[in-house]
Design an enzyme around this catalytic site. Sequence first.
Site, short mmCIF file in Angstrom:
data_model
loop_
_atom_site.label_atom_id
_atom_site.label_comp_id
_atom_site.label_asym_id
_atom_site.label_seq_id
_atom_site.Cartn_x
_atom_site.Cartn_y
_atom_site.Cartn_z
N ASP A 1 -12.32 177.41 21.83
CA ASP A 1 -11.65 178.15 20.66
C ASP A 1 -12.49 179.02 19.86
OD1 ASP A 1 -9.99 177.93 18.19
OD2 ASP A 1 -9.66 175.84 18.53
N ASP B 1 -8.13 181.46 17.23
CA ASP B 1 -7.68 180.91 15.89
C ASP B 1 -7.19 182.18 15.02
OD1 ASP B 1 -7.80 178.48 14.27
OD2 ASP B 1 -9.21 179.90 12.86
N GLU C 1 -3.51 182.04 18.38
CA GLU C 1 -2.57 181.21 17.35
C GLU C 1 -1.71 182.26 16.68
OE1 GLU C 1 -2.97 178.02 13.73
OE2 GLU C 1 -4.58 179.72 13.99
N HIS D 1 -3.85 169.59 16.55
CA HIS D 1 -4.52 169.04 15.50
C HIS D 1 -3.98 169.89 14.17
CE1 HIS D 1 -5.64 173.29 15.92
NE2 HIS D 1 -6.55 173.18 14.85
N ASP D 2 -3.21 170.57 13.92
CA ASP D 2 -2.66 170.94 12.83
C ASP D 2 -1.24 170.31 12.48
OD1 ASP D 2 -4.90 172.51 12.23
OD2 ASP D 2 -3.83 174.33 13.10
#
Length: 598
Positions: A143, A245, A299, A374-375
């Site tokens: 990430d 990200d 993302e 995870h979000d």
Amino acid sequence: MRTLLLALTTALGLLGAPAWRQDDRNAAQQPVQPAPATARSSAVGNARKWWKEAVVYQIYPRSFKDSNGDGVGDLKGITSKLDYLKSLGIDVIWLNPVFSSPNDDNGYDISDYQGIMKEFGTMQDFDELLKGMHDRGLKLILDLVVNHSSDEHEWFKQSRSSRDNSYRDYYHWWPAEKGKPAARRSFFDVDGDGWELDKATNSYYLHYFSRKQPDLNWESPRLRNEVFSMMRFWLDKGVDGFRMDVIPFISKDTTFPEMPAQYNGDWGRFYANGPHVHEYLREMNAAVLSKYDVMSVAEGVGVTTADALQYVDADRRELDMLYHFEGVSLGYLPGSLKVPDPKGFSLIEFKNIYSKWDGVFADKGWGTIYLGNHDQPRMTTRWGNDAPQWRELSSKMLTTFLLTMRATPYYYAGDELCMTNIKFDRIEDYRDIESVNWYQQVKNKGGDLQAFLAAQKIAARDNGRTPFQWDRTANAGFTSGKPWLKVNPNYTTVNVAVDDVNATGCLNYFRKLTQLRKSNPVLIYGKYVLLDKDNPDVYAYTRELDGRKILVLLNFRDKAASVDTGLDMSKGKILVGNYPAPSGDAKLRPYEARIYEF
Ligand code: ISL
Ligand code: CA
């Protein structure tokens, strides 16, 4: 209940709309981009690549497997489960941030980009994990969190120490004597303010996320080079790429004007449209990515179908893929803090969104598909049905969708067990800064806390972060200590040990589907055509390549439903179904999924 939720939405609306909520509204105004028939009927619109053929599996390291009893998952824990991971038939593993961090936002606040988070282990543990993956033919992507760092990063410590420090321009500062700059929204701050006054130099610094996540200033060539050399450090170790990200946010108009009216309160869309974002990404590609055979995935917060190709058209030499937010935003009330629409979501809209995005990449770029990460809450709860009688069927139906679309699947750890939301009753059980600070926001504004908690049972990120369920021993075999976040009580029946030996369970269904995708290029590259598009209950589509044709039927309802494919169904042969005895009946049973060869 409905009035309660509506009242909550209105109250929360005053706090400013979370950006991701409005993306789909804007995007919905974009015309659907039909693909030219010629390109769509050709075998492959653009070149074959390993990352187009991969199934990506996402691990939230904090929640996967704890090796030392401190209640926090770690790298050694993941290494101890590599044979399990290999058995899934996946190709690439994406790890959420594993770098040094004070964990204000579980590692998305990095204090040393080339160090490993203490709780997760050491660099040696990392090297062993990477080797263990490569030995098994698995790839690893990390990430990359470079829109912001931690306020505990050495750069920020230097930067904030004086106005003439050489690191000053690594961050965005605004001298207080000029007055307060134009508003910027912080997604996580209790008061929603993206500017924080720092007394030491009497200046405001910018933070789109928490106060402990100051935004990096990409205008600085020195900063950009630091990021690029940090990327090389990891790639030289052999990692296979990055998930980036909020990468569309890295460029800011540093005059910090008022948000232009055209964005209509949509901060994510505004943040994603910085003036130099594509310049920076091309520079990153030239300096780093192009030198390695790796994959990159953005993302894509704030990215719509209208601008997606600017990020991922191979000819532009920026990134390989992005994941959009239009799909996962469906079914929340617009402008709310993720309050589920009591009416649920419209399957017709769902189908339109995924079909429209398929069209964007018809002959350029490449898509992604996901329903959980995870979000996000657990996909089974959010898009299927977590009631005991439907949990497995609906979850397998969603897995069927993810593994049969023309896009690289990003599959979230635990979904292969059909895991569900934990649905905490009390704010004290939450660990996520988003839930905790939003709760405080609602409280400060005198909002309806019960309604907020009710909404969080569906939407909160911690629902997707509860520890992975290995077996029926204490804490699901995740830890011998006290888990950092509660384990879902359903672990006694929902776990790997039970599922592994159940030929018709969730886990073996996922394995069957990864194998099916791998052994059938038509499922990877084949043309996608939506059928029976106005059917409100069933999602039906075909995939076609080199004379092969696959039909996928997905019933999204808890009742039988019929579908009109326009095909002579007697010619179809069922390859896979989520019911123990797949039948060729005209009607689909509740949450039934069938894959046919024609
Ligand atoms: O999680 C969200 C909605 O609940 C998103 O708004 C999310 O904050 C946004 O997609 C950015 O996400 C990424 O950056 C954040 C981090 O908290 C997320 O976990 C990460 O995926 C800040 O780094
Ligand atoms: Ca641990």
